[in-house]
Scaffold this motif. Structure first.
Motif, short mmCIF file in Angstrom:
data_model
loop_
_atom_site.label_atom_id
_atom_site.label_comp_id
_atom_site.label_asym_id
_atom_site.label_seq_id
_atom_site.Cartn_x
_atom_site.Cartn_y
_atom_site.Cartn_z
N PRO A 1 0.60 -1.24 -0.01
CA PRO A 1 0.37 -0.37 -0.02
C PRO A 1 0.97 1.47 -0.01
N PRO A 2 0.30 2.42 -0.67
CA PRO A 2 1.56 3.48 -1.05
C PRO A 2 2.05 4.06 0.34
N GLN A 3 0.74 3.96 1.82
CA GLN A 3 1.50 4.30 2.43
C GLN A 3 2.48 4.17 3.78
N TYR A 4 2.97 2.40 2.91
CA TYR A 4 3.50 1.55 4.11
C TYR A 4 4.38 0.61 2.73
N LYS A 5 4.76 1.56 1.80
CA LYS A 5 6.11 1.39 1.19
C LYS A 5 7.61 1.61 1.78
N LYS A 6 7.49 1.93 2.80
CA LYS A 6 8.78 1.72 3.55
C LYS A 6 8.88 0.64 3.60
#
Length: 270
Positions: free
Chosen positions: A76-81
């Motif tokens: 997900p974009p908010q978890y790309k880390k």
């Protein structure tokens, strides 16, 4: 008044004795910790070198940027880390090792603090933070490889004798790096070594030397000639070469149709 001073005087009188006892205890304990601390900082501290410092630019190639786009689609974009590990591996494969510049670029792409990337790169030993040779030879010396076949000690000695280096060192020509490692998960085919991404198993000192010589002969300026490299996997051992980890004497199990609800025993027991 005198009754109040007596407890105070008693406490004051015992303090020198307490200090003496404490000093004697410390003097008794001190010899137990006289050895100076020797911290191993290879995995936790970065020191700038001419080949590894933040001023050396690093950017992913256009091809690798496309691969990064595909990797980021898994999260997900908010978890790309969460993609920090595959991106560090990709940077290491492009640059040759995980330099501080590679870490900083990964941090920039993933929009995360560089320290978070440093924490990952210094925790996992598969990220090489110093330059390594074109062929990274990792010799497993854990118990199965130490006990299996001729033993990993002879394999390690064969590598050291041929390369002229010890564990943790690189040859002067930059062609080979040698490292003693823990279990690589091919215990049934011990002893074995990993060279770059390939496993070479069922080794003897003779086959190990031949393998290293073949790798040396295959080296070119741009890479290496794959046709000159022996096939990964089990090597010729006592005149035989097995597939994967099957018994050297041949297949001993699953020689007949397995029992099932359609295939019943014929001895009358069921």
């Amino acid at each position: 008044m005198a009754s109040k001073l007596v407890p105070f005087a008693a406490r004051q009188a015992t303090r020198p004795f307490t200090r003496v006892c404490r000093r004697q205890v410390l003097q008794f304990e001190r010899p137990l910790s006289t050895t100076s601390q020797r911290r191993h900082d290879a995995l936790s501290i970065h020191r700038n070198t001419p080949v590894n410092n933040p001023s050396i630019p690093f950017k992913f190639t256009e091809q690798n940027l496309k691969i990064i786009d595909e990797i980021l689609k898994r999260y997900p974009p908010q978890y790309k880390k969460a993609a920090v590990m595959p991106l560090l591996d990709l940077g290491q494969r492009q640059h040759g090792f995980t330099s501080i510049s590679v870490m900083n670029e990964v941090a920039r792409l993933l929009e995360m603090p560089p320290m978070r990337v440093y924490e990952v790169a210094t925790f996992y030993t598969m990220y090489n933070r110093d330059p390594i040779g074109k062929f990274f030879v990792q010799v497993c010396t854990t118990s199965p490889c130490m006990l299996g076949g001729c033993g990993s000690d002879l394999i390690m000695k064969a590598c050291e004798d041929f390369l002229g280096v010890h564990s943790g060192e690189m040859t002067e020509d930059g062609l080979f790096s040698l490292l003693e490692v823990e279990c690589l998960g091919a215990c049934a085919n011990a002893p074995m070594i990993q060279i770059n991404d390939d496993y070479y198993e069922d080794l003897t000192p003779e086959t190990t030397t031949k393998l290293l010589q073949a790798l040396k002969d295959s080296a070119t300026i741009s890479g290496y000639d794959v046709t000159k490299i022996p096939r990964p996997g089990p090597q010729l051992y006592e005149g035989k070469q097995r597939m994967t980890c099957e018994p050297r004497t041949g297949q001993t199990t699953l020689l007949q149709e397995p029992y099932s609800t359609q295939h019943m025993r014929t001895d009358g027991e069921l």
